[in-house]
Design an enzyme around this catalytic site. Sequence first.
Site, PDB file in Angstrom:
ATOM      1  N   ASN A   9       0.863  -1.186   0.000  1.00 12.92           N
ATOM      2  CA  ASN A   9       0.000   0.000   0.000  1.00 12.92           C
ATOM      3  C   ASN A   9       0.898   1.234   0.000  1.00 12.92           C
ATOM      4  OD1 ASN A   9      -1.791   2.061   0.535  1.00 12.92           O
ATOM      5  ND2 ASN A   9      -2.345   1.359   2.589  1.00 12.92           N
ATOM      6  N   LYS A  11       0.088   4.230  -0.084  1.00 15.13           N
ATOM      7  CA  LYS A  11      -0.552   5.393   0.551  1.00 15.13           C
ATOM      8  C   LYS A  11      -0.346   6.609  -0.357  1.00 15.13           C
ATOM      9  CE  LYS A  11      -0.061   3.107   4.938  1.00 15.13           C
ATOM     10  NZ  LYS A  11       0.064   3.177   6.395  1.00 15.13           N
ATOM     11  N   HIS A  98      -9.339   1.045   5.339  1.00 20.54           N
ATOM     12  CA  HIS A  98      -8.043   1.254   5.996  1.00 20.54           C
ATOM     13  C   HIS A  98      -8.244   2.173   7.203  1.00 20.54           C
ATOM     14  CE1 HIS A  98      -3.922   2.399   6.765  1.00 20.54           C
ATOM     15  NE2 HIS A  98      -3.563   1.339   6.059  1.00 20.54           N
ATOM     16  N   GLU A 100      -6.627   4.561   8.261  1.00 17.25           N
ATOM     17  CA  GLU A 100      -6.433   5.989   7.971  1.00 17.25           C
ATOM     18  C   GLU A 100      -7.695   6.592   7.367  1.00 17.25           C
ATOM     19  OE1 GLU A 100      -2.811   5.390   5.755  1.00 17.25           O
ATOM     20  OE2 GLU A 100      -1.824   4.803   7.624  1.00 17.25           O
ATOM     21  N   GLU A 170      -4.876  -4.931  10.765  1.00 11.47           N
ATOM     22  CA  GLU A 170      -3.845  -3.903  10.922  1.00 11.47           C
ATOM     23  C   GLU A 170      -4.088  -3.149  12.225  1.00 11.47           C
ATOM     24  OE1 GLU A 170      -1.980  -2.674   6.903  1.00 11.47           O
ATOM     25  OE2 GLU A 170      -3.754  -1.447   7.207  1.00 11.47           O
ATOM     26  N   GLY A 176       2.979   2.315  10.883  1.00 11.74           N
ATOM     27  CA  GLY A 176       3.927   3.427  10.739  1.00 11.74           C
ATOM     28  C   GLY A 176       4.676   3.756  12.015  1.00 11.74           C
ATOM     29  N   SER A 216       3.871  -2.141  10.337  1.00  9.87           N
ATOM     30  CA  SER A 216       5.325  -2.203  10.510  1.00  9.87           C
ATOM     31  C   SER A 216       5.923  -3.545  10.088  1.00  9.87           C
ATOM     32  CB  SER A 216       5.720  -1.856  11.953  1.00  9.87           C
ATOM     33  OG  SER A 216       5.356  -0.507  12.241  1.00  9.87           O
TER      34      SER A 216
HETATM   35  P1  13P Z   1       3.377   0.424   7.728  1.00  9.34           P
HETATM   36  O1  13P Z   1       3.894  -0.852   7.115  1.00  9.34           O
HETATM   37  O2  13P Z   1       4.079   1.629   7.253  1.00  9.34           O
HETATM   38  O3  13P Z   1       3.266   0.320   9.213  1.00  9.34           O
HETATM   39  O4  13P Z   1       1.854   0.580   7.177  1.00  9.34           O
HETATM   40  C1  13P Z   1       0.987  -0.483   7.276  1.00  9.34           C
HETATM   41  C2  13P Z   1      -0.248  -0.137   6.540  1.00  9.34           C
HETATM   42  O5  13P Z   1      -1.003   0.723   6.952  1.00  9.34           O
HETATM   43  C3  13P Z   1      -0.519  -0.833   5.270  1.00  9.34           C
HETATM   44  O6  13P Z   1      -1.818  -0.611   4.821  1.00  9.34           O
END
Ligand code: 13P
Length: 250
Positions: A9, A11, A98, A100, A170, A176, A216
Amino acid sequence: MRKKIIAGNWKMNKTFEEGLALVTEIIGMTKDEYSGSAKVVLIPPFIHVNAVSKMVAGNANIQAGAQNCSNYDSGAYTGEVSAGMIKSCGASYVIIGHSERRQYFNETNSLLASKTDAVLKNGLTCIYCCGETLEEREANHHFDVLKKQVSEGLFHLTAEQFENVVIAYEPVWAIGTGRNATPEQAEEVHVYIRNLIKELYTAEISENIVIQYGGSVKPDNAKELLNQPNIDGALVGGACLKADSFLKII
Ligand code: 13P
């Protein structure tokens, strides 16, 4: 037998040129080193989807996806992108829910249920995300939160529709932050989700559904996580933005 899915992803990262350069590198490296034991999905921002889809079109193990879609088919919804448009650009997967999007764009489980419908109606595979916050885990509410997210977003689907659903667990506190869930923590949740599906659908559906872990995931922790019996892949954020770290995870 479930085949692992490693999805990247992106983002809101990478200009068009940077994105295509990353895909070129990934394709080149997978040709030489990759045995094809997992499916790979590249999930760039919308405006790169068509180009990325074309680039991976000849590669049986790599597909493209989108990070979100509208719950509407078409019409006066400025700024939105429909599942049909994503399909027409050559993508096969769409991430729905997601954290976010839940957190910054106020997406609710009922909205996500209708987005899931839009994805499936268009013959795409939905990667439905769920995950608890740190506060919820510390209060020991994570199973309740996950049950609500999964049941309200997905449990209106028919058994047949479930074949095109992937779930990504997740935990918000692991995204992150560099702090991944331990393999045991993730495995425990994956088993819990699989059992929820078994209760409402069938043992076969619950055995077949791919449940990815995200948060992560890095080259140095991927193996341990992915060796758990119920962790069927990874949804990778930061580490998918560089070809070498993404390839090490794959
Ligand atoms: P990270 O791998 O940067 O923690 O992000 C995970 C994520 O949100 C994938 O959709």
